[in-house]
Design an enzyme around this catalytic site. Structure first.
Site, PDB file in Angstrom:
ATOM      1  N   ARG A   1      64.342 -33.070   7.644  1.00  0.00           N
ATOM      2  CA  ARG A   1      63.572 -34.173   7.040  1.00  0.00           C
ATOM      3  C   ARG A   1      62.357 -34.545   7.897  1.00  0.00           C
ATOM      4  NH1 ARG A   1      67.602 -38.673   5.839  1.00  0.00           N
ATOM      5  NH2 ARG A   1      65.720 -39.726   5.137  1.00  0.00           N
TER       6      ARG A   1
ATOM      7  N   HIS B   1      65.231 -50.049   7.568  1.00  0.00           N
ATOM      8  CA  HIS B   1      66.248 -49.020   7.801  1.00  0.00           C
ATOM      9  C   HIS B   1      65.828 -48.046   8.905  1.00  0.00           C
ATOM     10  CE1 HIS B   1      68.041 -49.822   3.554  1.00  0.00           C
ATOM     11  NE2 HIS B   1      68.377 -50.734   4.445  1.00  0.00           N
TER      12      HIS B   1
ATOM     13  N   CYS C   1      68.553 -42.016  22.549  1.00  0.00           N
ATOM     14  CA  CYS C   1      69.841 -41.485  22.974  1.00  0.00           C
ATOM     15  C   CYS C   1      70.957 -42.149  22.174  1.00  0.00           C
ATOM     16  CB  CYS C   1      70.036 -41.734  24.458  1.00  0.00           C
ATOM     17  SG  CYS C   1      71.644 -41.150  25.029  1.00  0.00           S
TER      18      CYS C   1
ATOM     19  N   THR D   1      62.697 -48.824  -5.484  1.00  0.00           N
ATOM     20  CA  THR D   1      64.037 -48.900  -4.871  1.00  0.00           C
ATOM     21  C   THR D   1      65.092 -49.103  -5.952  1.00  0.00           C
ATOM     22  OG1 THR D   1      65.468 -50.082  -3.313  1.00  0.00           O
ATOM     23  CG2 THR D   1      63.727 -51.392  -4.363  1.00  0.00           C
TER      24      THR D   1
END
Ligand code: BJW
Length: 267
Positions: free
Chosen positions: A83, A133, A141, A208
């Site tokens: 992606r 999001h 990490c 959405t």
């Protein structure tokens, strides 16, 4: 000779509904809530929708949850690497560009809160108030949280499994900066989106499905505070029955048409 004619993708053949045009003309503060449909015409796949989406082909709990990552980080990283490569190769569409033009045109404050983890609003010239999001490119990490600033290696072709990069601080795996199911949202992101909705004269909800919370609660909260809410989406959604106006159109046709109409006939 200068070429001042708009590019073909900036010319919209569609009519702006009168109620939408009037609400936009009267607004001084507009908040735009965007989802995957905003980037669909750039070529970024949506997650759900009448024409299919990522979750038809891939299991969300395998690829977009902490549990999935813990079970098989190589599988999850391979999907995100695909992606990352895909989004890098794509361009903002006419809808992204129209929002940037609107925001930068003066006279009206246009704020964008997005669920999208791509950077297409920014590449079109918009400042994004909140990536609720997360951000596909903000690698960190998975254990110590240290940001990973190096360029990850992205295979030219999609692969089934790929070992994630290693953290320079602690040597553990690096993960994408996105919010998985059950995960906490980036600090302050939802509050910023909420404040922008409460403070707006108009909220546009673009592309959405309105099923992922808490983002999906924003249109209803805004409307409860007397803010006019307009949905722009080619399909019916869970939000459609709770907005003031529904405009059945795509992001890359509706938004340029709206901004062109406002430019032609400002308040
Ligand atoms: C076009 C178009 C064109 C097509 N033009 N339009 C309250 C009630 C119930 C459940 C919950 C709740 N609160 C929290 C939850 C749990 C969960 C949730 O909402 N689950 C639901 C599915 C039921 N929420 C969470 O887990 C969230 N975290 C959280 O709340 O933390 C606090 C907490 C912790 C622990 C316990 C409880 C609370 C986090 C949600 C994270 C979502 N993550 C994903 C993946 C991100 C990473 C990645 O990219 O891989 O985010 S899932 C996926 O869905 C992605 C999207 O941002 C998100 C929303 O999707 P979106 O943008 O709406 O896209 P689609 O594909 O669904 O729809 C596309 C639309 O576009 C369609 O309508 C088309 O018609 C339209 N369209 N072409 C315009 N050209």
């Amino acid at each position: 000779m200068t070429n001042s004619a708009p590019q073909p993708t900036d010319v919209s053949p569609i009519e702006v509904p009168t109620a939408v045009r009037e609400a936009a003309r009267a607004a001084r503060r507009v908040t735009v809530l965007t989802g995957a449909g905003m980037s669909a015409e750039s070529g970024v796949p949506t997650f759900r929708g009448a024409k299919g989406g990522l979750w038809e082909e891939f299991d969300p709990m395998t690829l977009a949850s902490q549990r999935g990552w813990d079970a098989d980080p190589d599988l999850v990283w391979a999907w995100y690497a695909w992606r990352i490569g895909l989004v890098r190769a794509l361009e903002p569409n006419a809808g992204h560009r129209a929002l940037a033009r609107w925001a930068n045109g003066g006279g009206v404050e246009v704020r964008i809160a997005t669920q999208n983890v791509d950077d297409l609003h920014e590449r079109a010239g918009s400042e994004v108030l909140a990536h609720v999001h997360g951000d596909l490119f903000a690698l960190r990490c998975s254990v110590c949280g240290a940001p990973f600033e190096d360029e990850p290696e992205i295979p030219a072709e999609p692969v089934q499994r790929l070992e994630p990069p290693l953290c320079g601080e602690c040597g553990e795996y690096v993960r994408p900066g996105v919010v998985w199911f059950g995960g906490m949202l980036p600090e302050g992101a939802f509050d910023a989106a909420l404040d922008a909705c409460l403070d707006a004269d108009l909220v546009l909800v673009v592309g959405t499905s309105g099923i992922v919370y808490p983002f999906a609660s924003l249109p209803d909260i805004a409307r409860g505070h007397g803010v006019t809410v307009v949905e722009i989406n080619p399909e019916d959604t869970d939000l459609s029955s709770g907005v003031d106006h529904v405009w059945r159109a795509t992001a890359a046709t509706a938004l340029p048409a709206l901004v062109e109409a406002l430019e032609a006939d400002p308040a």
